[in-house]
Scaffold this motif. Structure first.
Motif, PDB file in Angstrom:
ATOM      1  N   LYS A 316      58.067  56.727  26.802  1.00  0.00           N
ATOM      2  CA  LYS A 316      59.323  55.981  27.203  1.00  0.00           C
ATOM      3  C   LYS A 316      60.239  55.973  26.054  1.00  0.00           C
ATOM      4  O   LYS A 316      59.854  56.000  25.031  1.00  0.00           O
ATOM      5  CB  LYS A 316      59.007  54.486  27.289  1.00  0.00           C
ATOM      6  N   PHE A 319      64.839  51.530  24.851  1.00  0.00           N
ATOM      7  CA  PHE A 319      64.746  50.539  23.746  1.00  0.00           C
ATOM      8  C   PHE A 319      65.785  49.268  24.050  1.00  0.00           C
ATOM      9  O   PHE A 319      66.753  49.685  24.834  1.00  0.00           O
ATOM     10  CB  PHE A 319      64.995  51.124  22.432  1.00  0.00           C
ATOM     11  N   ASN A 352      56.784  53.836  21.983  1.00  0.00           N
ATOM     12  CA  ASN A 352      57.724  52.717  21.632  1.00  0.00           C
ATOM     13  C   ASN A 352      57.888  52.776  19.888  1.00  0.00           C
ATOM     14  O   ASN A 352      58.155  51.782  19.325  1.00  0.00           O
ATOM     15  CB  ASN A 352      57.325  51.568  21.960  1.00  0.00           C
ATOM     16  N   TYR A 399      63.478  44.979  16.058  1.00  0.00           N
ATOM     17  CA  TYR A 399      62.622  45.657  15.555  1.00  0.00           C
ATOM     18  C   TYR A 399      62.541  45.746  13.976  1.00  0.00           C
ATOM     19  O   TYR A 399      63.289  44.844  13.340  1.00  0.00           O
ATOM     20  CB  TYR A 399      63.119  47.133  15.934  1.00  0.00           C
ATOM     21  N   LYS A 415      59.702  50.477  14.635  1.00  0.00           N
ATOM     22  CA  LYS A 415      58.713  49.781  15.631  1.00  0.00           C
ATOM     23  C   LYS A 415      59.157  48.485  16.175  1.00  0.00           C
ATOM     24  O   LYS A 415      59.602  47.857  15.371  1.00  0.00           O
ATOM     25  CB  LYS A 415      57.342  50.136  15.311  1.00  0.00           C
TER      26      LYS A 415
END
Length: 415
Positions: A316, A319, A352, A399, A415
């Motif tokens: 993926k 975000f 991710n 994040y 992350k």
């Protein structure tokens, strides 16, 4: 609004509580003790009743009157009229149980009745004995209660005085947060919530001092950062006016410096904007960063054709955030890489997680923790706003970013 000091409020509260306790004891204690008093009265009536006979019934029994009934004949003690102004038959009409009480002319009377072998013996008394017992008990308890309450009030007064003293001290500390000459001589003997608040004020003062020093340093760095291109622009304009430099060459240099200045201004405005975006936008928006990464890489390849760019994308690529935010993040990181990368820049998006790597020099561990601070000196004494913009934007989107010195080069992990 009623104006009252905290000390006065605490003392008033203590007095009110003690008053309530005193009044409650005065009203409730007699009622609570009444069953005990009455139990004692019944025992007091019962014990001598076994000894009463027709030969002794005429004696003076002081506070207890007796009635002796045998074969329909009623014998009463001489003091019956002193105890109660009822005749024997009226008394028998009010007695229904082995023992109990009844009221007559506003007074309470207690009786105990033994009926066996066709003989009925009754002992009766008024509530004078009960009142006497109650008086003796209260006379004993009241001094103890009053003394205890006075001691409690005294302790509360001392405690309230200490609490108010601590609060005044804390107010004094807050008033002197910006006073570097203030010396705190107050010492806390107990580690309580106010002591914790005192430590928090000390920490806040230390933080404010550091922030003030940081702001002063940042203002100096910003001034220096803006002064350099302005000085270059001014000197080249003067050179063109004096004929030392031709307009085309000077204009090209001036345009370059204006572009640099424009980038710095935009960075400052964006950094300031992030402060006000915390509760406004745009955490719920989603963006596919695959195209953003490829677009940024194509843009920076032109600046460093000697560097090999590698992009690995799997899984993926959606975000949190907006196109503008992720462009600012990727562009500022790659712009930083342009200064330090030797031959390789690699971007990996997987699970991710985004990893950006360059084979440039390691970051000094002493400055590793401050690398995202605005205008904090970094590698080779460089400073700016780029990495700070990256950090604040990522924090806004939920994040985190970390920096690691690899065996060769460094990597930034999102992350």
């Amino acid at each position: 609004m009623i104006k009252a000091t905290l000390y006065r409020q605490l003392i008033s509260l203590a007095v009110i509580i003690c008053g309530i306790i005193f009044i409650s004891l005065g009203l409730l204690l007699p009622k609570l003790l009444l069953p005990i008093y009455e139990k004692n009265i019944y025992q007091y009536l019962k014990q001598p009743l076994e000894l009463v006979g027709d030969s002794t019934i005429q004696d003076d029994f002081e506070d207890i009157a007796y009635l002796y009934v045998v074969d329909g004949k009623i014998i009463v003690s001489d003091n019956l009229d002193d105890i109660i102004t009822l005749d024997a038959n009226q008394i028998f009409n009010k007695i229904n149980n082995e023992y109990g009480k009844f009221s007559y002319l506003g007074k309470t009377y207690y009786y105990y009745n033994i009926n066996s072998n066709y003989i009925n013996k009754i002992a009766i008394t008024n509530n004078d004995y009960l009142l006497e017992i109650r008086y003796d008990v209260m006379k004993t308890l009241l001094p103890v209660i009053i003394g205890t309450l006075l001691i409690a009030v005294g302790i509360i007064i001392l405690w309230a005085n200490q609490v108010v003293s601590k609060i005044y001290h804390l107010k004094e500390k807050v008033d002197n947060l910006d006073n570097d000459d203030y010396v705190d001589k107050y010492k806390y003997m107990v580690d309580d919530e106010l002591s914790t608040l005192n430590k928090a004020i000390d920490d806040m003062k230390s933080t404010l001092k550091k922030q003030e020093e940081y702001k002063n340093q940042m203002y100096q760095n910003i001034s220096h950062d803006f002064k350099t291109p302005l000085t270059v622009i001014k000197s080249h304009m003067e050179a063109i006016e004096d004929g030392i430099m031709d307009a085309q060459t000077g204009g090209s240099i001036i345009k370059e410096q204006i572009n640099k200045l424009e980038i710095k201004v935009h960075s400052l405005l964006y950094l300031n904007k992030l402060v006000y975006l915390k509760d406004v936008e745009k955490k719920d928006e989603k963006v596919d960063i695959k195209s953003i990464v490829k677009s940024s890489v194509d843009k920076f390849k032109i600046q460093r054709p000697d560097v090999n760019f590698t992009v690995n994308i799997s899984g993926k690529t959606i975000f949190n955030g907006t196109l503008d935010m992720w462009e600012a993040i990727i562009d500022n990181l790659l712009n930083n890489f342009m200064r330090y990368a030797l031959k390789e820049i690699k971007i990996t998006i997987k699970n991710n997680k985004i990893t950006l790597y360059n084979d440039g020099p390691h970051i000094d561990p002493n400055i590793l923790n401050n690398i995202f601070t605005p205008y904090k000196k970094g590698i080779k004494g460089q400073f700016g706003l780029g990495l700070s913009i990256v950090k604040k934007t990522l924090n806004l989107l939920g994040y985190e970013i970390t920096v690691n010195n690899e065996k060769k080069g460094i990597s930034f992990i999102i992350k």
